[in-house]
Design an enzyme around this catalytic site. Structure first.
Site, mmCIF file in Angstrom:
data_model
loop_
_atom_site.group_PDB
_atom_site.id
_atom_site.type_symbol
_atom_site.label_atom_id
_atom_site.label_comp_id
_atom_site.label_asym_id
_atom_site.label_seq_id
_atom_site.Cartn_x
_atom_site.Cartn_y
_atom_site.Cartn_z
ATOM 1 N N ILE A 111 -7.362 7.628 -1.246
ATOM 2 C CA ILE A 111 -7.658 6.326 -1.127
ATOM 3 C C ILE A 111 -8.553 5.633 0.246
ATOM 4 O O ILE A 111 -7.978 6.564 0.831
ATOM 5 C CB ILE A 111 -5.663 5.557 -1.199
ATOM 6 C CG1 ILE A 111 -5.834 3.834 -0.946
ATOM 7 C CG2 ILE A 111 -5.402 6.352 -0.288
ATOM 8 C CD1 ILE A 111 -4.368 3.512 -0.969
ATOM 9 N N SER A 112 -8.755 4.270 -0.367
ATOM 10 C CA SER A 112 -9.872 4.250 0.746
ATOM 11 C C SER A 112 -9.145 3.892 2.074
ATOM 12 O O SER A 112 -7.606 3.519 2.038
ATOM 13 C CB SER A 112 -11.079 3.173 0.270
ATOM 14 O OG SER A 112 -11.218 3.126 -0.497
ATOM 15 N N GLN A 113 -9.965 3.603 3.334
ATOM 16 C CA GLN A 113 -9.286 3.059 4.518
ATOM 17 C C GLN A 113 -9.046 1.580 3.892
ATOM 18 O O GLN A 113 -10.116 0.843 3.189
ATOM 19 C CB GLN A 113 -10.137 2.935 5.308
ATOM 20 C CG GLN A 113 -10.098 2.601 6.566
ATOM 21 C CD GLN A 113 -11.112 2.849 7.372
ATOM 22 O OE1 GLN A 113 -12.704 2.644 6.812
ATOM 23 N NE2 GLN A 113 -11.097 2.842 8.346
ATOM 24 N N PRO A 114 -8.327 0.934 4.639
ATOM 25 C CA PRO A 114 -7.434 -1.058 4.184
ATOM 26 C C PRO A 114 -8.843 -1.423 4.413
ATOM 27 O O PRO A 114 -9.140 -2.382 3.639
ATOM 28 C CB PRO A 114 -6.389 -0.659 4.900
ATOM 29 C CG PRO A 114 -5.846 0.559 5.685
ATOM 30 C CD PRO A 114 -6.731 1.779 5.116
ATOM 31 N N ARG A 156 0.735 -1.235 0.054
ATOM 32 C CA ARG A 156 -0.034 -0.256 -0.024
ATOM 33 C C ARG A 156 0.885 1.065 0.317
ATOM 34 O O ARG A 156 0.510 2.133 -0.813
ATOM 35 C CB ARG A 156 -1.197 -0.274 0.740
ATOM 36 C CG ARG A 156 -1.918 1.270 1.219
ATOM 37 C CD ARG A 156 -2.935 0.873 2.400
ATOM 38 N NE ARG A 156 -4.214 1.557 2.779
ATOM 39 C CZ ARG A 156 -4.269 2.764 2.972
ATOM 40 N NH1 ARG A 156 -3.587 3.352 3.286
ATOM 41 N NH2 ARG A 156 -5.388 3.227 2.839
#
Ligand code: SAH
Length: 237
Positions: A87-90, A61
């Site tokens: 970028i979205s939360q994992p 990431r």
């Protein structure tokens, strides 16, 4: 010839004996952070799909966030990627990937390429990922990044993902990673029978819910709400 060969051996030996440099140490540290992310943020919150956990462990990431945010790459939060996008939360990436029910021969569509991270995670699990990004600059940088990292089964296109990618339809799964105020009909049309679309839907940012939409054999859909979410808006040109 002999001379060149022995120089080669000497270089290999030198590399073998060199103390790990800063870059190598940082790499080891990022890997540790990534394993902790998977255990503490993803498995701990109930994602159980073994392939998804493996993919989240495999995709670096930190390569998908701006350099200044490298230290935060494995934190439990979305991060800015420029041009007002994120970028979205994992955990959300893992959850959406699990919900789309990926299979090894599947062809998946993603709407909202952004950094390319969600596409790279899905690409670990399926045959091909087709991903569309509205902003040409982001489409170009994501494509270059995915090439550099060797994700050969991801196809990136700049364009309006509301319209899907009709030439490649039907898809065995659709991931929409921007918030829509309704489910785009072209995407329902491009979903294979029995396949799922995972999409955040809401009339405003604070009021979105992640929905799973499954296409029945008669072409109608079955919809269920999974969890409240906050995504940047799905825009039209
Ligand atoms: N999936 C991305 C994060 C998505 S952020 C990742 O893993 O990094 C949402 C993205 O959707 C933004 O990059 C935004 O520009 C894009 N977007 C918004 N509306 C869109 C549309 N109609 N078609 C395609 N992309 C769109």
């Amino acid at each position: 010839m002999r001379c060149r060969a022995s120089r080669h051996v000497a270089i290999v030996a030198a590399l073998g004996w060199a103390p790990p440099g800063q870059a190598a140490q940082q790499q080891v540290e990022r890997e540790r952070e990534r394993q902790a992310m998977v255990a503490e943020q993803i498995e701990a919150r109930g994602v159980t799909h073994a392939g998804v956990l493996r993919a989240m462990n495999a995709v670096p990431r930190h390569e998908f966030v701006p350099e200044d945010y490298g230290e935060l790459a494995y934190a439990d939060r979305p991060l800015p990627i420029g041009l007002g996008q994120t970028i979205s939360q994992p955990f959300i990436v893992a959850l959406m990937t699990e919900l789309v029910d990926p299979g090894p021969t599947d062809r998946i569509l993603e709407v909202g390429t952004g950094s390319g991270y969600q596409a790279a995670v899905a690409a670990e699990l399926v045959a091909e990922v087709f991903t569309i990004e509205l902003l040409p600059e982001l489409a170009a940088s994501a494509e270059a990044r995915l090439r550099r990292l060797g994700a050969a089964n991801v196809h990136v296109r700049a364009g309006d993902g509301y319209l899907g990618w009709p030439e490649e339809a039907p898809f065995d799964g659709i991931l929409v990673t921007a918030g829509a105020d309704h489910v785009p009909q072209p995407l329902i049309d491009q979903l294979a029978v029995g396949a799922r679309m995972v999409i955040p839907v809401g009339d405003q940012l604070a009021n979105q819910v992640l929905k799973v939409i499954e296409k029945r054999p008669d072409g109608t859909v079955d919809t269920r709400d999974v969890v409240p979410v906050r995504f940047v808006p799905l825009r039209r040109r």
